[in-house]
Design an enzyme around this catalytic site. Structure first.
Site, PDB file in Angstrom:
ATOM      1  N   TYR A  94       9.361  22.975  13.486  1.00 23.39           N
ATOM      2  CA  TYR A  94       8.778  22.070  12.479  1.00 23.39           C
ATOM      3  C   TYR A  94       8.315  22.875  11.263  1.00 23.39           C
ATOM      4  O   TYR A  94       8.637  22.550  10.115  1.00 23.39           O
ATOM      5  CB  TYR A  94       7.600  21.317  13.108  1.00 23.39           C
ATOM      6  CG  TYR A  94       6.868  20.404  12.148  1.00 23.39           C
ATOM      7  CD1 TYR A  94       7.434  19.206  11.717  1.00 23.39           C
ATOM      8  CD2 TYR A  94       5.590  20.736  11.670  1.00 23.39           C
ATOM      9  CE1 TYR A  94       6.755  18.370  10.838  1.00 23.39           C
ATOM     10  CE2 TYR A  94       4.907  19.903  10.792  1.00 23.39           C
ATOM     11  CZ  TYR A  94       5.494  18.716  10.376  1.00 23.39           C
ATOM     12  OH  TYR A  94       4.821  17.898   9.510  1.00 23.39           O
ATOM     13  N   LYS A 126       9.704  22.633   7.290  1.00 25.16           N
ATOM     14  CA  LYS A 126       8.859  22.265   6.147  1.00 25.16           C
ATOM     15  C   LYS A 126       8.854  23.376   5.101  1.00 25.16           C
ATOM     16  O   LYS A 126       8.795  23.105   3.902  1.00 25.16           O
ATOM     17  CB  LYS A 126       7.431  21.937   6.625  1.00 25.16           C
ATOM     18  CG  LYS A 126       7.336  20.635   7.425  1.00 25.16           C
ATOM     19  CD  LYS A 126       7.660  19.419   6.564  1.00 25.16           C
ATOM     20  CE  LYS A 126       7.496  18.107   7.305  1.00 25.16           C
ATOM     21  NZ  LYS A 126       7.811  16.925   6.501  1.00 25.16           N
ATOM     22  N   ARG A 185      21.138  13.878  -1.981  1.00 28.71           N
ATOM     23  CA  ARG A 185      22.471  14.080  -2.587  1.00 28.71           C
ATOM     24  C   ARG A 185      23.132  12.730  -2.902  1.00 28.71           C
ATOM     25  O   ARG A 185      23.845  12.588  -3.898  1.00 28.71           O
ATOM     26  CB  ARG A 185      23.342  14.903  -1.624  1.00 28.71           C
ATOM     27  CG  ARG A 185      24.793  15.078  -2.028  1.00 28.71           C
ATOM     28  CD  ARG A 185      24.944  15.865  -3.308  1.00 28.71           C
ATOM     29  NE  ARG A 185      26.329  15.881  -3.752  1.00 28.71           N
ATOM     30  CZ  ARG A 185      26.910  14.937  -4.483  1.00 28.71           C
ATOM     31  NH1 ARG A 185      26.208  13.878  -4.867  1.00 28.71           N
ATOM     32  NH2 ARG A 185      28.169  15.023  -4.851  1.00 28.71           N
TER      33      ARG A 185
END
Ligand SMILES: NC(=O)c1ccc[n+]([C@@H]2O[C@H](COP(=O)([O-])OP(=O)(O)OC[C@H]3O[C@@H](n4cnc5c(N)ncnc54)[C@H](OP(=O)(O)O)[C@@H]3O)[C@@H](O)[C@H]2O)c1
Length: 362
Positions: A236, A240, A198
C-alpha cells in the site's frame, strides 16, 4: 585612507582585522563561529517564515474557488471513483452541492443507485453511474474505461477525483502478503488510476487548452503512508508513493494545457478502510476532510516545498510539516514508530479474528 575601526569584544587579542568597504573590522570571534551563527540565523529565519506561512494558509488565506473548473453553461461533470462510502461519497456530495453533475464509479449497483438518488433529489444535479470492479483487469474493466472515455468526449468533464483505494486487510509482513491482496492493491491504486486518467485526460486537455476556457482538475488521494514508508503495509505504502511521483510528472506535462494535476495527502480519516469509527482532532470525519480539501485549492499547507501536492486538513498538515522539517531524522524515526504501531495493530487484529472465529463456532 584609514577609516574607522569596528571592534567586537575587543578584550580578546590575536584575531584578524579585515578591511571591508573602507572599515577596519577587527573580528574578536572565531570566523567559524561567525559562519555558523550566520547559517543558524538564515535557517531560523527560513523556518520561522515557513511556520508563519503554514499558519496563514491554515487560518487566514482562502483557497482558489472550485468554480474555476466549471464552465459557464453550468453543465460541468465531476467524476469520483469509490464514491459509495467514506471520502469518495463526501466528494460526490460536496461537489454536487457546488453544482457539479457527478459521474459515480463503484462496484455495487444498489449503493450507486442510492448515492445517485440522494444527489439528484437533494442537489438537483444529474448523475451517471458506471459499475465496475476496478481491481480486476479484463474485458469488463476495459469496457467500462471505453464507455467513460466516450462519455468524457461528449460531455464537459472538468474534475476527476481519483479517490478509490485499497489497502491490506490488516498490517502484514511483505513476505507473507497474499498474492491476491497485492494484486488487488496494485490494480486499484495504480493501474486503474493511470488507465482512467489516460482515458479522460485528452478530453480535459481539449476542454481547457483554449484561451479563457475553464481549468480542469485531476486530483488523486494520497496517504502519509506513501510519504513515510510504512512497514507491514509495504505494498500500500509503495503504491501511494508511486502515485505521488506520477502526479508530479504528469502535472508538469499538462499544466500549460489548462489541466491541474495534484496529490492530496491524508493521514487517518474515519472510514471503512481506516476501521476508525470515532472522529478526533487527528482523525476527521470524511465530511470535514473533504471540506478542507475543497476550500484550499492552491495552498500546499503541510506539503510546503513539494510541488503539486497539498495536505489540507489542519492536524495532518502539522504532522506532514513536522516530518518535512525534521527530514532524515523524522523518516528514520517515523519508520520505526510505524513499524511498532503496525505490529501492535496486527496482534490486536489477529486476536479479534480469533475471537470472531470462536464466536462463530459456538
Ligand atoms: N481513511 C483513511 O484513513 C485514509 C487515509 C489516507 C488515505 N486514504 C485514501 O482515501 C481514499 C478513500 O478511502 P476511504 O477511507 O474513504 O475508503 P472506504 O471508505 O473504504 O471507501 C472506498 C471506496 O472505494 C470503493 N471501492 C473499493 N474497492 C473497489 C473496487 N475494487 N472497485 C470499485 N470500487 C471500489 C468502495 O466501494 P464499496 O462500498 O463497494 O466497498 C468505496 O466506495 C483511498 O484512496 C485511501 O487510500 C484513506
Amino acid at each position: 585612507m584609514v577609516a574607522d575601526t569596528i571592534h567586537v569584544h575587543s578584550h580578546l587579542a590575536g584575531y584578524p582585522t579585515y578591511h571591508i568597504f573602507g572599515h577596519d573590522i577587527v573580528l574578536d570571534v572565531p570566523i567559524s563561529a561567525l559562519i555558523l551563527s550566520t547559517i543558524g540565523a538564515v535557517f531560523l529565519l527560513r523556518y520561522t517564515l515557513s511556520v508563519f506561512r503554514l499558519i496563514l494558509e491554515l487560518a487566514v488565506l482562502p483557497g482558489k474557488n472550485v468554480k474555476r473548473y466549471q464552465s459557464r453553461n453550468g453543465k460541468t461533470w465531476a467524476l469520483v471513483t469509490g464514491c459509495t462510502s467514506g471520502i469518495g461519497l463526501e466528494f460526490a456530495r460536496q461537489l454536487a452541492k457546488k453544482r457539479f453533475n457527478v459521474i459515480l464509479i463503484g462496484r455495487r449497483k444498489n449503493a450507486l443507485d442510492e448515492v445517485s438518488q440522494e444527489l439528484e433529489s437533494k442537489y438537483g444535479v444529474e448523475t451517471k453511474s458506471f459499475i465496475v470492479d476496478v481491481s480486476t483487469p479484463g474485458s469488463s474493466r476495459d469496457e467500462a474505461l471505453s464507455q467513460i472515455e466516450l462519455f468524457a468526449k461528449s460531455n464537459d468533464l472538468g474534475v476527476l477525483i481519483n479517490n478509490v483505494g485499497a489497502s491490506h486487510a490488516m498490517p502484514v509482513a511483505f513476505a507473507e502478503t497474499e498474492r491476491s491482496e497485492m494484486n488487488s492493491i496494485i490494480e486499484t491504486n495504480i493501474n486503474w488510476t493511470l488507465l482512467l486518467t489516460r482515458a479522460v485526460i485528452p478530453s480535459m486537455i481539449a476542454r481547457s487548452s483554449k484561451r479563457g476556457s475553464p481549468k480542469s482538475l485531476i486530483m488523486s488521494i494520497g496517504s502519509l503512508s506513501g510519504r513515510i514508508p510504512s512497514p507491514l503495509l509495504a505494498t500500500y505504502s509503495g503504491t501511494k508513493a508511486a502515485l505521488s511521483t506520477w502526479t508530479k510528472a504528469l502535472a508538469e506535462e499538462v499544466k500549460e494545457k489548462g489541466v491541474e494535476v495534484e496529490l492530496v495527502q491524508a493521514a487517518f480519516v474515519v472510514s471503512n478502510m481506516s476501521k476508525i469509527r470515532r472522529s478526533s482532532a487527528l482523525v476527521p470525519t470524511p465530511a470535514n476532510f473533504v471540506r478542507s480539501v475543497l476550500s484550499s485549492f492552491g495552498l500546499p499547507r503541510g506539503a510546503q516545498g513539494r510541488p503539486y501536492e497539498r495536505t489540507p486538513f489542519w492536524t495532518h498538515a502539522f504532522l506532514d510539516y513536522v516530518v518535512g522539517f525534521a527530514g532524515y531524522l523524522s523518516e528514520v524515526t517515523g519508520i520505526k514508530v510505524i513499524n511498532s504501531m503496525h505490529k501492535d495493530i496486527r496482534k490486536r487484529a489477529l486476536r479479534k479474528a480469533e475471537r470472531e472465529k470462536g464466536g462463530k463456532k459456538e
